[in-house]
Write a protein that holds these residues in place. Structure first.
Motif, PDB file in Angstrom:
ATOM      1  N   VAL A   1      -0.116  -3.821 -10.431  1.00  0.00           N
ATOM      2  CA  VAL A   1       0.988  -4.726  -9.961  1.00  0.00           C
ATOM      3  C   VAL A   1       1.977  -5.018 -10.860  1.00  0.00           C
ATOM      4  CG1 VAL A   1      -0.116  -5.138  -7.632  1.00  0.00           C
ATOM      5  CG2 VAL A   1      -0.243  -6.764  -9.701  1.00  0.00           C
ATOM      6  N   LYS A   2       2.878  -5.171 -10.674  1.00  0.00           N
ATOM      7  CA  LYS A   2       4.003  -5.941 -11.581  1.00  0.00           C
ATOM      8  C   LYS A   2       4.827  -7.029 -11.180  1.00  0.00           C
ATOM      9  CE  LYS A   2       7.784  -4.378 -14.826  1.00  0.00           C
ATOM     10  NZ  LYS A   2       8.880  -3.147 -14.968  1.00  0.00           N
ATOM     11  N   ARG A   3       5.173  -8.088 -12.196  1.00  0.00           N
ATOM     12  CA  ARG A   3       5.722  -9.254 -11.746  1.00  0.00           C
ATOM     13  C   ARG A   3       7.383  -8.858 -12.138  1.00  0.00           C
ATOM     14  NH1 ARG A   3       5.038 -14.876 -12.240  1.00  0.00           N
ATOM     15  NH2 ARG A   3       6.984 -16.020 -13.558  1.00  0.00           N
ATOM     16  N   VAL A   4       8.037  -8.990 -11.017  1.00  0.00           N
ATOM     17  CA  VAL A   4       9.469  -8.605 -11.182  1.00  0.00           C
ATOM     18  C   VAL A   4      10.567  -9.721 -10.611  1.00  0.00           C
ATOM     19  CG1 VAL A   4       9.198  -6.330 -11.280  1.00  0.00           C
ATOM     20  CG2 VAL A   4       9.562  -7.596  -9.186  1.00  0.00           C
TER      21      VAL A   4
ATOM     22  N   PRO B   1       7.956  -5.209  -4.789  1.00  0.00           N
ATOM     23  CA  PRO B   1       7.757  -4.650  -3.256  1.00  0.00           C
ATOM     24  C   PRO B   1       6.959  -3.583  -3.232  1.00  0.00           C
ATOM     25  CG  PRO B   1       9.788  -5.389  -3.702  1.00  0.00           C
ATOM     26  CD  PRO B   1       9.347  -5.482  -4.940  1.00  0.00           C
ATOM     27  N   PHE B   2       7.074  -2.502  -3.842  1.00  0.00           N
ATOM     28  CA  PHE B   2       6.230  -1.136  -3.795  1.00  0.00           C
ATOM     29  C   PHE B   2       4.743  -1.499  -4.276  1.00  0.00           C
ATOM     30  CE2 PHE B   2      10.817   0.607  -4.416  1.00  0.00           C
ATOM     31  CZ  PHE B   2      10.359   1.316  -3.489  1.00  0.00           C
ATOM     32  N   CYS B   3       4.553  -2.556  -5.091  1.00  0.00           N
ATOM     33  CA  CYS B   3       3.182  -2.867  -5.420  1.00  0.00           C
ATOM     34  C   CYS B   3       2.639  -3.825  -4.404  1.00  0.00           C
ATOM     35  CB  CYS B   3       3.073  -3.781  -6.611  1.00  0.00           C
ATOM     36  SG  CYS B   3       3.979  -2.815  -8.208  1.00  0.00           S
ATOM     37  N   GLU B   4       3.520  -4.382  -3.511  1.00  0.00           N
ATOM     38  CA  GLU B   4       2.920  -5.127  -2.255  1.00  0.00           C
ATOM     39  C   GLU B   4       2.343  -4.099  -1.234  1.00  0.00           C
ATOM     40  OE1 GLU B   4       6.060  -7.421  -0.702  1.00  0.00           O
ATOM     41  OE2 GLU B   4       5.547  -9.048  -1.973  1.00  0.00           O
ATOM     42  N   ILE B   5       3.126  -3.093  -1.314  1.00  0.00           N
ATOM     43  CA  ILE B   5       2.524  -1.659  -0.379  1.00  0.00           C
ATOM     44  C   ILE B   5       1.170  -1.017  -1.062  1.00  0.00           C
ATOM     45  CG2 ILE B   5       3.222   0.634   0.510  1.00  0.00           C
ATOM     46  CD1 ILE B   5       6.011  -0.410   0.429  1.00  0.00           C
ATOM     47  N   ALA B   6       1.172  -1.182  -2.565  1.00  0.00           N
ATOM     48  CA  ALA B   6      -0.074  -0.342  -2.771  1.00  0.00           C
ATOM     49  C   ALA B   6      -1.372  -1.273  -2.578  1.00  0.00           C
ATOM     50  CB  ALA B   6       0.311  -0.137  -4.298  1.00  0.00           C
TER      51      ALA B   6
ATOM     52  N   THR C   1      -1.687 -13.825  -5.941  1.00  0.00           N
ATOM     53  CA  THR C   1      -1.217 -13.123  -4.629  1.00  0.00           C
ATOM     54  C   THR C   1      -1.973 -12.017  -4.061  1.00  0.00           C
ATOM     55  OG1 THR C   1       1.015 -14.017  -5.079  1.00  0.00           O
ATOM     56  CG2 THR C   1       0.997 -12.342  -3.375  1.00  0.00           C
ATOM     57  N   ALA C   2      -2.032 -11.045  -4.911  1.00  0.00           N
ATOM     58  CA  ALA C   2      -2.909  -9.911  -4.273  1.00  0.00           C
ATOM     59  C   ALA C   2      -4.362 -10.238  -3.927  1.00  0.00           C
ATOM     60  CB  ALA C   2      -3.087  -8.798  -5.737  1.00  0.00           C
ATOM     61  N   LEU C   3      -4.968 -11.255  -4.743  1.00  0.00           N
ATOM     62  CA  LEU C   3      -6.257 -11.703  -4.257  1.00  0.00           C
ATOM     63  C   LEU C   3      -6.164 -12.496  -3.105  1.00  0.00           C
ATOM     64  CD1 LEU C   3      -7.572 -13.248  -7.739  1.00  0.00           C
ATOM     65  CD2 LEU C   3      -8.184 -10.903  -6.489  1.00  0.00           C
ATOM     66  N   ALA C   4      -5.260 -13.001  -2.784  1.00  0.00           N
ATOM     67  CA  ALA C   4      -5.068 -13.711  -1.326  1.00  0.00           C
ATOM     68  C   ALA C   4      -4.933 -12.799  -0.280  1.00  0.00           C
ATOM     69  CB  ALA C   4      -3.920 -14.710  -1.473  1.00  0.00           C
ATOM     70  N   LEU C   5      -4.325 -11.391  -0.631  1.00  0.00           N
ATOM     71  CA  LEU C   5      -3.960 -10.364   0.564  1.00  0.00           C
ATOM     72  C   LEU C   5      -5.293  -9.601   0.576  1.00  0.00           C
ATOM     73  CD1 LEU C   5      -0.519  -9.185  -0.812  1.00  0.00           C
ATOM     74  CD2 LEU C   5      -0.987 -10.536   1.254  1.00  0.00           C
ATOM     75  N   GLY C   6      -6.433  -9.705  -0.291  1.00  0.00           N
ATOM     76  CA  GLY C   6      -7.515  -9.095   0.131  1.00  0.00           C
ATOM     77  C   GLY C   6      -8.210  -8.294  -1.312  1.00  0.00           C
ATOM     78  N   ALA C   7      -7.582  -8.295  -2.321  1.00  0.00           N
ATOM     79  CA  ALA C   7      -8.277  -7.907  -3.352  1.00  0.00           C
ATOM     80  C   ALA C   7      -9.458  -8.724  -3.768  1.00  0.00           C
ATOM     81  CB  ALA C   7      -7.311  -7.730  -4.741  1.00  0.00           C
ATOM     82  N   ASP C   8     -10.480  -7.848  -4.383  1.00  0.00           N
ATOM     83  CA  ASP C   8     -11.651  -8.571  -4.629  1.00  0.00           C
ATOM     84  C   ASP C   8     -11.791  -9.305  -6.396  1.00  0.00           C
ATOM     85  OD1 ASP C   8     -13.415  -8.049  -2.419  1.00  0.00           O
ATOM     86  OD2 ASP C   8     -12.941  -6.066  -3.172  1.00  0.00           O
ATOM     87  N   ARG C   9     -11.246  -8.727  -7.275  1.00  0.00           N
ATOM     88  CA  ARG C   9     -10.759  -9.357  -8.568  1.00  0.00           C
ATOM     89  C   ARG C   9      -9.620  -8.877  -9.162  1.00  0.00           C
ATOM     90  NH1 ARG C   9     -13.556  -5.989 -12.365  1.00  0.00           N
ATOM     91  NH2 ARG C   9     -14.779  -4.204 -11.509  1.00  0.00           N
ATOM     92  N   ALA C  10      -9.317  -9.560 -10.333  1.00  0.00           N
ATOM     93  CA  ALA C  10      -8.083  -9.460 -10.800  1.00  0.00           C
ATOM     94  C   ALA C  10      -8.308  -9.264 -12.455  1.00  0.00           C
ATOM     95  CB  ALA C  10      -7.096 -10.324 -10.698  1.00  0.00           C
ATOM     96  N   ILE C  11      -7.333  -8.333 -13.009  1.00  0.00           N
ATOM     97  CA  ILE C  11      -7.533  -8.144 -14.543  1.00  0.00           C
ATOM     98  C   ILE C  11      -5.822  -8.235 -15.124  1.00  0.00           C
ATOM     99  CG2 ILE C  11      -7.869  -6.738 -16.638  1.00  0.00           C
ATOM    100  CD1 ILE C  11      -9.980  -5.011 -14.625  1.00  0.00           C
ATOM    101  N   LEU C  12      -5.886  -9.261 -16.076  1.00  0.00           N
ATOM    102  CA  LEU C  12      -4.563  -9.497 -16.711  1.00  0.00           C
ATOM    103  C   LEU C  12      -4.813  -9.081 -18.093  1.00  0.00           C
ATOM    104  CD1 LEU C  12      -1.740 -10.625 -16.934  1.00  0.00           C
ATOM    105  CD2 LEU C  12      -2.811 -12.754 -17.534  1.00  0.00           C
TER     106      LEU C  12
ATOM    107  N   ARG D   1       1.189  -7.254   4.669  1.00  0.00           N
ATOM    108  CA  ARG D   1       1.006  -8.625   5.366  1.00  0.00           C
ATOM    109  C   ARG D   1       1.147  -9.810   4.614  1.00  0.00           C
ATOM    110  NH1 ARG D   1      -5.389  -7.512   6.221  1.00  0.00           N
ATOM    111  NH2 ARG D   1      -4.693  -5.250   6.169  1.00  0.00           N
ATOM    112  N   TYR D   2       1.524 -10.742   5.173  1.00  0.00           N
ATOM    113  CA  TYR D   2       1.513 -12.403   4.703  1.00  0.00           C
ATOM    114  C   TYR D   2       0.142 -12.888   4.637  1.00  0.00           C
ATOM    115  CZ  TYR D   2       6.379 -11.940   5.807  1.00  0.00           C
ATOM    116  OH  TYR D   2       7.798 -11.607   5.703  1.00  0.00           O
ATOM    117  N   ALA D   3      -0.097 -13.458   3.209  1.00  0.00           N
ATOM    118  CA  ALA D   3      -1.376 -13.912   2.912  1.00  0.00           C
ATOM    119  C   ALA D   3      -1.239 -15.265   3.839  1.00  0.00           C
ATOM    120  CB  ALA D   3      -1.313 -14.247   1.374  1.00  0.00           C
TER     121      ALA D   3
END
Length: 249
Positions: free
Chosen positions: A7-10, A37-42, A74-85, A184-186
């Motif tokens: 995902v990307k911050r824009v 927005p395209f990352c939200e779809i992903a 935000t992605a974690l709230a949408l359903g991802a399990d873990r994140a990497i920055l 979806r919305y978180a």
């Protein structure tokens, strides 16, 4: 099956973008930032795969400053399990991003990598294809439908002539188009749960990736204002204006 989503911050798509007075770039001071927005779809597609029982784990990754943790949460709230920055403060080109994502892919070994087809800030539409070239994985770009079965992913692509379906052996790279799904919305409970989900921070040096850019931005300018259109009362008047004013016929 593990799914990696980039995902990307824009700048939020509702914000009118302003150029800095010195034309060195886009003014980001006090500007609302959001997930591309395209990352939200992903992310949504990965979550749906998990809900179907196809995916067992969703890992979301982004490259940027510390503030990009907001989009990861935000992605974690949408359903991802873990994140990497992958923490880096400077602007990176598509190739540097693809190299960093390739290092993350080598580390995580996902069976499926999903990216937005492009970011609304740079509009390059390059990173997914470059990542596929670097990893040697098959790629399905501009996906409007994704189906995973029997060790393959069938991707229906939107092309100039209509639709094309390609069957890719896993692991594979998929880039998402607008008509793939509606994100979806978180919910508030999931937003609270996201705060406790693991978020790992690494650096390009730790990944062993050189991000020296060969591209230099010389100047950023606001697009020229377009003239307002006009209405004509008849076909004859339209033809006359096209011929005598626009001089296109």
């Amino acid at each position: 099956m593990k799914v990696l989503v980039a995902v990307k911050r824009v700048v939020d798509y509702n914000v009118k973008v302003r150029v800095k007075p010195d034309n060195s770039g886009v003014d980001l001071a006090n500007v609302k930032m959001s997930m591309n927005p395209f990352c939200e779809i992903a992310v949504e597609e990965a979550v749906r795969l998990k809900e179907k029982g196809v995916a067992s784990e969703i890992v979301v990754v982004t490259i940027g400053a510390t503030a990009a943790q907001e989009q990861l949460r935000t992605a974690l709230a949408l359903g991802a399990d873990r994140a990497i920055l992958v923490e880096h403060n400077d602007e990176l080109g598509s190739l540097a991003v693809a190299k960093l994502l390739k290092a993350v892919v080598d580390k995580e070994q996902p069976q499926l990598v999903i990216l937005g087809k492009q970011a609304i800030d740079s509009d390059n539409n390059q990173t997914g294809q470059m990542l596929a070239a670097l990893t040697g994985y098959g790629q399905g770009t501009f996906a409007s439908k994704v189906e995973v079965a029997d060790g393959k992913v069938n991707v229906t692509r939107e092309i100039d002539g209509g639709l094309q379906t390609v069957a890719l052996n896993l692991p594979a790279i998929v880039t998402t188009d607008l008509r793939l799904n509606e994100p979806r919305y978180a919910s508030l409970p999931n937003i609270m749960k996201a705060k406790k989900k693991p978020l790992e921070t690494v650096t390009p040096d730790a990944l062993g990736v050189s991000i020296t850019s060969t591209v230099k931005t010389l100047k950023v300018e606001t697009p020229a204002a377009r003239k307002a259109g006009i209405k004509v009362s008849s076909v004859a008047e339209l033809v006359d204006k096209l011929k005598n004013e626009a001089k296109v016929i």
